[in-house]
Design a protein around this motif. Structure first.
Motif, PDB file in Angstrom:
ATOM      1  N   SER A   1       0.802  -1.110  -0.027  1.00 51.41           N
ATOM      2  CA  SER A   1      -0.151  -0.005  -0.092  1.00 51.41           C
ATOM      3  C   SER A   1       0.986   1.264   0.040  1.00 51.41           C
ATOM      4  O   SER A   1       1.517   1.346   0.646  1.00 51.41           O
ATOM      5  CB  SER A   1      -0.989  -0.085   1.171  1.00 51.41           C
ATOM      6  N   PRO A   2       0.753   2.231  -1.017  1.00 48.71           N
ATOM      7  CA  PRO A   2      -0.086   2.010  -2.111  1.00 48.71           C
ATOM      8  C   PRO A   2       0.441   1.173  -3.275  1.00 48.71           C
ATOM      9  O   PRO A   2       1.445   0.963  -3.273  1.00 48.71           O
ATOM     10  CB  PRO A   2      -0.248   3.548  -2.511  1.00 48.71           C
ATOM     11  N   SER A   3      -0.369   0.691  -4.106  1.00 44.89           N
ATOM     12  CA  SER A   3       0.285  -0.129  -5.386  1.00 44.89           C
ATOM     13  C   SER A   3       1.172   0.673  -6.265  1.00 44.89           C
ATOM     14  O   SER A   3       1.889   0.167  -6.921  1.00 44.89           O
ATOM     15  CB  SER A   3      -0.835  -0.753  -6.170  1.00 44.89           C
ATOM     16  N   SER A   4       0.927   1.787  -6.262  1.00 44.04           N
ATOM     17  CA  SER A   4       1.787   2.842  -7.120  1.00 44.04           C
ATOM     18  C   SER A   4       2.937   3.621  -6.204  1.00 44.04           C
ATOM     19  O   SER A   4       2.681   3.644  -5.265  1.00 44.04           O
ATOM     20  CB  SER A   4       1.180   4.086  -7.579  1.00 44.04           C
ATOM     21  N   ALA A   5       4.355   3.501  -6.787  1.00 44.66           N
ATOM     22  CA  ALA A   5       5.163   4.074  -5.902  1.00 44.66           C
ATOM     23  C   ALA A   5       5.223   5.685  -6.336  1.00 44.66           C
ATOM     24  O   ALA A   5       6.074   6.522  -5.604  1.00 44.66           O
ATOM     25  CB  ALA A   5       6.483   3.350  -6.557  1.00 44.66           C
ATOM     26  N   CYS A   6       4.544   6.242  -7.215  1.00 43.75           N
ATOM     27  CA  CYS A   6       4.783   7.572  -7.393  1.00 43.75           C
ATOM     28  C   CYS A   6       3.928   8.346  -6.531  1.00 43.75           C
ATOM     29  O   CYS A   6       2.868   7.931  -6.122  1.00 43.75           O
ATOM     30  CB  CYS A   6       3.843   7.653  -8.912  1.00 43.75           C
ATOM     31  N   GLY A   7       4.391   9.471  -5.889  1.00 42.79           N
ATOM     32  CA  GLY A   7       3.893  10.104  -4.913  1.00 42.79           C
ATOM     33  C   GLY A   7       4.264   9.769  -3.375  1.00 42.79           C
ATOM     34  O   GLY A   7       3.642  10.480  -2.574  1.00 42.79           O
ATOM     35  N   ASN A   8       4.953   8.894  -3.187  1.00 42.10           N
ATOM     36  CA  ASN A   8       5.397   8.352  -2.040  1.00 42.10           C
ATOM     37  C   ASN A   8       6.865   8.642  -1.723  1.00 42.10           C
ATOM     38  O   ASN A   8       7.679   7.526  -1.559  1.00 42.10           O
ATOM     39  CB  ASN A   8       5.074   6.852  -2.037  1.00 42.10           C
ATOM     40  N   GLY A   9       7.234   9.632  -1.963  1.00 38.99           N
ATOM     41  CA  GLY A   9       8.644   9.932  -1.932  1.00 38.99           C
ATOM     42  C   GLY A   9       9.324  10.123  -3.524  1.00 38.99           C
ATOM     43  O   GLY A   9      10.534  10.496  -3.458  1.00 38.99           O
ATOM     44  N   VAL A  10       8.476   9.680  -4.231  1.00 39.00           N
ATOM     45  CA  VAL A  10       9.139   9.704  -5.860  1.00 39.00           C
ATOM     46  C   VAL A  10       7.969  10.567  -6.448  1.00 39.00           C
ATOM     47  O   VAL A  10       6.883  10.335  -6.551  1.00 39.00           O
ATOM     48  CB  VAL A  10       8.914   8.312  -6.265  1.00 39.00           C
ATOM     49  N   SER A  11       8.691  11.315  -7.357  1.00 33.75           N
ATOM     50  CA  SER A  11       8.015  12.465  -8.198  1.00 33.75           C
ATOM     51  C   SER A  11       8.051  11.689  -9.667  1.00 33.75           C
ATOM     52  O   SER A  11       9.063  11.492 -10.046  1.00 33.75           O
ATOM     53  CB  SER A  11       8.820  13.829  -8.418  1.00 33.75           C
ATOM     54  N   CYS A  12       6.779  11.417 -10.028  1.00 39.45           N
ATOM     55  CA  CYS A  12       6.562  10.929 -11.420  1.00 39.45           C
ATOM     56  C   CYS A  12       6.170  12.038 -12.528  1.00 39.45           C
ATOM     57  O   CYS A  12       5.358  12.731 -11.938  1.00 39.45           O
ATOM     58  CB  CYS A  12       5.589   9.689 -11.426  1.00 39.45           C
ATOM     59  N   PRO A  13       6.637  12.088 -13.763  1.00 43.19           N
ATOM     60  CA  PRO A  13       7.546  11.055 -14.287  1.00 43.19           C
ATOM     61  C   PRO A  13       8.684  11.043 -13.824  1.00 43.19           C
ATOM     62  O   PRO A  13       9.353  12.224 -13.275  1.00 43.19           O
ATOM     63  CB  PRO A  13       7.278  11.562 -15.686  1.00 43.19           C
ATOM     64  N   LEU A  14       9.560  10.092 -13.672  1.00 46.50           N
ATOM     65  CA  LEU A  14      10.807   9.861 -13.068  1.00 46.50           C
ATOM     66  C   LEU A  14      11.727  10.073 -14.433  1.00 46.50           C
ATOM     67  O   LEU A  14      11.519   9.699 -15.548  1.00 46.50           O
ATOM     68  CB  LEU A  14      10.806   8.212 -12.693  1.00 46.50           C
ATOM     69  N   THR A  15      12.978  10.542 -14.269  1.00 41.77           N
ATOM     70  CA  THR A  15      13.768  11.071 -15.249  1.00 41.77           C
ATOM     71  C   THR A  15      15.143  10.526 -14.579  1.00 41.77           C
ATOM     72  O   THR A  15      15.609  10.117 -13.702  1.00 41.77           O
ATOM     73  CB  THR A  15      13.832  12.486 -15.299  1.00 41.77           C
ATOM     74  N   PRO A  16      15.954  10.058 -15.766  1.00 31.00           N
ATOM     75  CA  PRO A  16      17.305   9.382 -15.541  1.00 31.00           C
ATOM     76  C   PRO A  16      18.092  10.425 -14.568  1.00 31.00           C
ATOM     77  O   PRO A  16      18.059  11.548 -15.120  1.00 31.00           O
ATOM     78  CB  PRO A  16      18.051   9.211 -17.009  1.00 31.00           C
ATOM     79  N   GLY A  17      18.698   9.713 -13.580  1.00 32.89           N
ATOM     80  CA  GLY A  17      19.424  10.554 -12.693  1.00 32.89           C
ATOM     81  C   GLY A  17      18.973  11.105 -11.685  1.00 32.89           C
ATOM     82  O   GLY A  17      19.551  11.722 -10.685  1.00 32.89           O
ATOM     83  N   GLN A  18      17.530  11.182 -11.667  1.00 31.22           N
ATOM     84  CA  GLN A  18      16.607  11.440 -10.553  1.00 31.22           C
ATOM     85  C   GLN A  18      16.773  10.417  -9.333  1.00 31.22           C
ATOM     86  O   GLN A  18      16.736   9.463  -9.217  1.00 31.22           O
ATOM     87  CB  GLN A  18      15.262  11.422 -10.864  1.00 31.22           C
ATOM     88  N   SER A  19      17.376  11.281  -8.230  1.00 30.30           N
ATOM     89  CA  SER A  19      17.244  10.365  -6.899  1.00 30.30           C
ATOM     90  C   SER A  19      15.963  10.436  -5.945  1.00 30.30           C
ATOM     91  O   SER A  19      15.432  11.538  -6.078  1.00 30.30           O
ATOM     92  CB  SER A  19      18.480  10.679  -6.172  1.00 30.30           C
ATOM     93  N   ALA A  20      15.769   9.543  -5.429  1.00 33.45           N
ATOM     94  CA  ALA A  20      14.552   9.594  -4.367  1.00 33.45           C
ATOM     95  C   ALA A  20      14.461   8.558  -3.367  1.00 33.45           C
ATOM     96  O   ALA A  20      15.387   7.760  -3.318  1.00 33.45           O
ATOM     97  CB  ALA A  20      13.115   9.336  -5.261  1.00 33.45           C
TER      98      ALA A  20
END
Length: 147
Positions: free
Chosen positions: A87-106
Motif C-alpha cells: 500500500s499504495p500499489s503505485s510508487a509515485c507520490g510516495n517520496g517519488v515524483s513521477c514522471p521519473l527521469t534518468p539521474g533522479q534520486s528519491a
C-alpha cells in the motif's frame, strides 16, 4: 549477498526501530539502490508478525524514464511466491515524483502487511518496483522470518 552490517536507528521511544538492510540481493533493475530500511525491525533477518504492517524506505537513483511505477511484493516459501499486499500499489507520490527521469534520486516510502494466514516460517521476500514498460526499476530479495 552482502555481509551482515546492522545499523539500528531508534525512531520513537518504546522500541519502534528500523534496520538498514544489508542482507539483500539486488535481483536486477535499472535503478541504483543506495539504502533500504525496514520498520519495525531490530536486526536481520527481520522477524515479522502475521497481520502487522511494516514500512520501508528505499533510497535509489533512476537510470531510465518512466511515467508510472508499480509495486509488487511476494514472500517466497519453498519456491512458491505468496502475494503480499503493498500500500499504495503505485510508487509515485510516495517520496517519488513521477514522471521519473534518468539521474533522479528519491527515497521511496511504502508499507506492506504480512497476511494473517501466512505460515510461521523463514522465507525470502521479493520486492519489485516496475516501470511503465513492466521492467524492474528496483528488485530486491531479502530474508524474513514470520512469527
Amino acid at each position: 549477498m552482502q555481509f551482515l552490517h546492522i545499523v539500528v536507528i531508534s525512531v520513537v521511544a518504546g522500541c519502534s526501530c528500523a534496520v538498514l538492510l544489508k542482507q539483500y540481493t539486488d535481483c536486477g533493475g535499472h535503478g541504483s539502490i543506495h539504502s533500504i530500511s525496514l520498520e519495525p525491525c531490530d536486526k536481520e533477518p527481520c522477524h515479522i508478525t502475521r497481520g502487522n504492517t511494516y514500512y520501508t524506505n528505499i533510497n535509489f537513483t533512476a537510470q531510465e524514464h518512466s511515467k508510472n511505477l508499480t509495486n509488487i511484493c511476494h514472500g517466497i516459501i519453498a519456491g512458491v511466491p505468496e502475494n503480499f499486499q503493498v500500500s499504495p500499489s503505485s510508487a509515485c507520490g510516495n517520496g517519488v515524483s513521477c514522471p521519473l527521469t534518468p539521474g533522479q534520486s528519491a527515497v521511496y516510502k511504502a508499507s506492506v502487511t504480512c497476511p494473517s494466514d501466512a505460515p510461521q516460517v523463514r522465507l525470502a521476500a521479493k520486492w519489485e518496483v516496475r516501470d511503465d514498460r513492466g521492467k524492474n526499476l528496483i528488485c530486491i530479495v531479502f530474508p524474513l522470518t514470520i512469527d
